[in-house]
Design an enzyme around this catalytic site. Sequence first.
Site, PDB file in Angstrom:
ATOM      1  N   LEU A   1      38.923  48.465  19.956  1.00  0.00           N
ATOM      2  CA  LEU A   1      38.649  47.852  18.656  1.00  0.00           C
ATOM      3  C   LEU A   1      38.870  46.341  18.724  1.00  0.00           C
ATOM      4  CD1 LEU A   1      37.997  48.068  15.611  1.00  0.00           C
ATOM      5  CD2 LEU A   1      40.450  48.391  15.241  1.00  0.00           C
ATOM      6  N   HIS A   2      39.958  45.931  19.340  1.00  0.00           N
ATOM      7  CA  HIS A   2      40.269  44.510  19.479  1.00  0.00           C
ATOM      8  C   HIS A   2      39.142  43.764  20.196  1.00  0.00           C
ATOM      9  CE1 HIS A   2      42.314  40.798  20.404  1.00  0.00           C
ATOM     10  NE2 HIS A   2      42.413  41.091  21.690  1.00  0.00           N
ATOM     11  N   ARG A   3      38.656  44.326  21.295  1.00  0.00           N
ATOM     12  CA  ARG A   3      37.562  43.677  22.036  1.00  0.00           C
ATOM     13  C   ARG A   3      36.288  43.604  21.189  1.00  0.00           C
ATOM     14  NH1 ARG A   3      40.059  46.473  26.219  1.00  0.00           N
ATOM     15  NH2 ARG A   3      38.561  48.186  26.247  1.00  0.00           N
TER      16      ARG A   3
END
Length: 184
Positions: free
Chosen positions: A28-30
Amino acid sequence: MDFYCDIKLLPDPEATEPVLLSNLMSKLHRALARQQTNNIGVSFPNVEKTLGNTLRLHGNEQGINNLHQTDWLKGLRDYCSVENILPVPDSVQYRVIKRVQSKSANNKRKRSIAKGWLSEQDAWVKISDTQQKLLKLPFVQINSASTKQNNIKLFIEHAVLQSTAVSGEFNTYGLSKVATVPWF
């Protein structure tokens, strides 16, 4: 924050929930970093001692759809179930879901040396490891897209419930120090 989407981890004999959730949060962060979006928030509705088995995405319907169209879950689809995007229920409370960072003794030493406040020898004497604050919050262990650091413990705090929403921006982890997400 009119809509939400639950992503539930499926039981796996080879990986624990915290490991799977860490992988999910890393992806999700990426994806959020690539999209350069600040309008997707997250919460963990089953949080207790760990963050639980559900990652809840919050945002508007188009924003969540745009995220899903990037196929950010590639490689994790066998380990989770993505629910439909639904409107937030009418009667909800709100809370801030934020990152909390501990002040490590090592970081204090490095900063004191870099700023010229202490020599390296004095820093080791004056800043002992016992000064490090231990956090008792649930966390995920991720690799940072922005700093390229590996195995960062991202401690996550669910702040007190409140009756009104506070708007604001979310970082590339879906967290905010001020903006709230619906809690139900």
